[in-house]
Design an enzyme around this catalytic site. Sequence first.
Site, PDB file in Angstrom:
ATOM      1  N   GLU A 169      30.862  35.054  32.462  1.00  0.00           N
ATOM      2  CA  GLU A 169      30.636  35.652  33.777  1.00  0.00           C
ATOM      3  C   GLU A 169      29.185  36.122  33.873  1.00  0.00           C
ATOM      4  O   GLU A 169      28.857  37.242  33.422  1.00  0.00           O
ATOM      5  CB  GLU A 169      31.542  36.871  33.975  1.00  0.00           C
ATOM      6  CG  GLU A 169      33.008  36.556  34.010  1.00  0.00           C
ATOM      7  CD  GLU A 169      33.775  37.609  34.818  1.00  0.00           C
ATOM      8  OE1 GLU A 169      34.402  37.227  35.804  1.00  0.00           O
ATOM      9  OE2 GLU A 169      33.726  38.785  34.464  1.00  0.00           O
ATOM     10  N   LYS A 209      40.588  44.520  39.438  1.00  0.00           N
ATOM     11  CA  LYS A 209      39.683  45.669  39.230  1.00  0.00           C
ATOM     12  C   LYS A 209      40.388  46.962  39.682  1.00  0.00           C
ATOM     13  O   LYS A 209      41.594  47.082  39.456  1.00  0.00           O
ATOM     14  CB  LYS A 209      38.362  45.436  39.949  1.00  0.00           C
ATOM     15  CG  LYS A 209      37.744  44.084  39.574  1.00  0.00           C
ATOM     16  CD  LYS A 209      36.324  43.928  39.984  1.00  0.00           C
ATOM     17  CE  LYS A 209      35.841  42.555  39.580  1.00  0.00           C
ATOM     18  NZ  LYS A 209      34.416  42.373  39.754  1.00  0.00           N
ATOM     19  N   GLU A 228      31.372  45.237  33.977  1.00  0.00           N
ATOM     20  CA  GLU A 228      31.432  46.544  34.638  1.00  0.00           C
ATOM     21  C   GLU A 228      31.760  47.643  33.630  1.00  0.00           C
ATOM     22  O   GLU A 228      31.282  48.771  33.753  1.00  0.00           O
ATOM     23  CB  GLU A 228      32.463  46.506  35.785  1.00  0.00           C
ATOM     24  CG  GLU A 228      31.912  45.738  36.977  1.00  0.00           C
ATOM     25  CD  GLU A 228      32.963  45.010  37.795  1.00  0.00           C
ATOM     26  OE1 GLU A 228      34.162  45.284  37.653  1.00  0.00           O
ATOM     27  OE2 GLU A 228      32.551  44.138  38.599  1.00  0.00           O
ATOM     28  N   SER A 245      32.107  35.294  41.655  1.00  0.00           N
ATOM     29  CA  SER A 245      32.124  34.795  43.039  1.00  0.00           C
ATOM     30  C   SER A 245      32.925  33.499  43.217  1.00  0.00           C
ATOM     31  O   SER A 245      32.561  32.653  44.035  1.00  0.00           O
ATOM     32  CB  SER A 245      30.695  34.617  43.558  1.00  0.00           C
ATOM     33  OG  SER A 245      30.050  35.860  43.616  1.00  0.00           O
ATOM     34  N   ASN A 300      41.685  39.240  38.466  1.00  0.00           N
ATOM     35  CA  ASN A 300      41.213  40.567  38.049  1.00  0.00           C
ATOM     36  C   ASN A 300      41.114  41.452  39.290  1.00  0.00           C
ATOM     37  O   ASN A 300      40.153  41.357  40.046  1.00  0.00           O
ATOM     38  CB  ASN A 300      39.846  40.415  37.354  1.00  0.00           C
ATOM     39  CG  ASN A 300      39.258  41.754  36.956  1.00  0.00           C
ATOM     40  OD1 ASN A 300      39.944  42.770  36.945  1.00  0.00           O
ATOM     41  ND2 ASN A 300      37.970  41.749  36.627  1.00  0.00           N
ATOM     42  N   GLY A 303      30.524  39.250  42.275  1.00  0.00           N
ATOM     43  CA  GLY A 303      30.603  39.924  43.572  1.00  0.00           C
ATOM     44  C   GLY A 303      29.409  39.716  44.474  1.00  0.00           C
ATOM     45  O   GLY A 303      29.235  40.436  45.459  1.00  0.00           O
ATOM     46  N   HIS A 350      34.416  43.568  29.991  1.00  0.00           N
ATOM     47  CA  HIS A 350      33.936  43.137  31.308  1.00  0.00           C
ATOM     48  C   HIS A 350      32.577  43.794  31.552  1.00  0.00           C
ATOM     49  O   HIS A 350      32.348  44.936  31.132  1.00  0.00           O
ATOM     50  CB  HIS A 350      34.941  43.547  32.381  1.00  0.00           C
ATOM     51  CG  HIS A 350      34.634  42.957  33.715  1.00  0.00           C
ATOM     52  ND1 HIS A 350      33.649  43.456  34.527  1.00  0.00           N
ATOM     53  CD2 HIS A 350      35.148  41.879  34.365  1.00  0.00           C
ATOM     54  CE1 HIS A 350      33.576  42.723  35.629  1.00  0.00           C
ATOM     55  NE2 HIS A 350      34.474  41.752  35.547  1.00  0.00           N
TER      56      HIS A 350
END
Length: 351
Positions: free
Chosen positions: A159, A11, A87, A201, A9, A165, A85
Amino acid sequence: MKPKIIVANWKCNPESSQEAQKLFEISDKKNVVIAAPYLFLHLGKELAYAQLGAQDAFLDNGAFTGEVSCRQLVKAGVKNVILGHSERRAYFGETDELIVQKAKAALDFGLSVIICVGESQKEKSEGEGMAGRTIRRNVINALSGIPPKRAGKITVAYEPVWAIGTGETPNPIDVNERAKAIKSTAESLGLFGVSVLYGGSVDENNCPEFLNQPEIDGLLVGGASLVPEKISRIIKTMNNLNGDIYPVIHKESAVKQKPASISIKASKAAKKESKKPVRAKAAKKETKPRKETAKAKPKKKIERKAVKAAKPKKPKIKKPAKKSVVAKSFSVTRPKKSPFSKVKKSVKKKR
Ligand code: PGA
């Protein structure tokens, strides 16, 4: 047993097509999905081994400024799409309600979906029960109403938001349990054979621990997918575990043909060429002087242009969109209200 997979991914990265091209070449291996930004998807059209993925998708074509539809993605050679996702949920207000609509639309268009679920830091701090309930709710909301025959095209990516991250990761054994629970929730909805990935991560050092868990079918990799050495090692670990011989693209032959750029397209074409027997016809073609064709082309173009100009123009008739439940609910080309409110309405109607 299913082979494990890696979903890269990217992003909102990288910055340039040159960097994207390099990442495509490095990640173009078996059992890999490359979820690139829309802008770079065309660079992945000639992937030899990996599949192309998108990071989101809108329901269908129409007056939806800024969106990219499932229909367009399929035309662009995309096979997979990440939906929901964290985000997108956090920064773009995506709800479970919209995510299930997108999932249904994507599946209708033949895309495989990777639906993200996971508990927040707050939900984690409220205890294991809370985290488990959030994930169960996410899974039920995202998958309910999807026909059982589509199960094979569904992947759930677990996730935990607090792990994305941050460099922090959950215990792989706990993730294995989570994956098991997600699969049984999907089964309770009649969806058998759903895959579960872990994301958050993941790097070249911790990937073996997750990949070795029996219920974890692969990894969704963010930050590390942008670092060539890291993603190469992660993919290598995964394919070694799958028992695959690491595929090698014979770039030498491509270099001979196109020394300036070793693109995926070039290496693929070079591979094909080397297998083809040299036919007399093809050889004849090669001997034709290039000047002739170069001269003939513009002339034809001008002729065609003249014919075109002489022809009366037909009024453009918009073809009706192919029948699909989603397309139906979005057939108005100039929605006065937000499309999201329409999504909500159509969901209500269906219920
Ligand atoms: P990360 O991102 O690997 O950088 O934590 C994973 C993701 O958000 O998919």
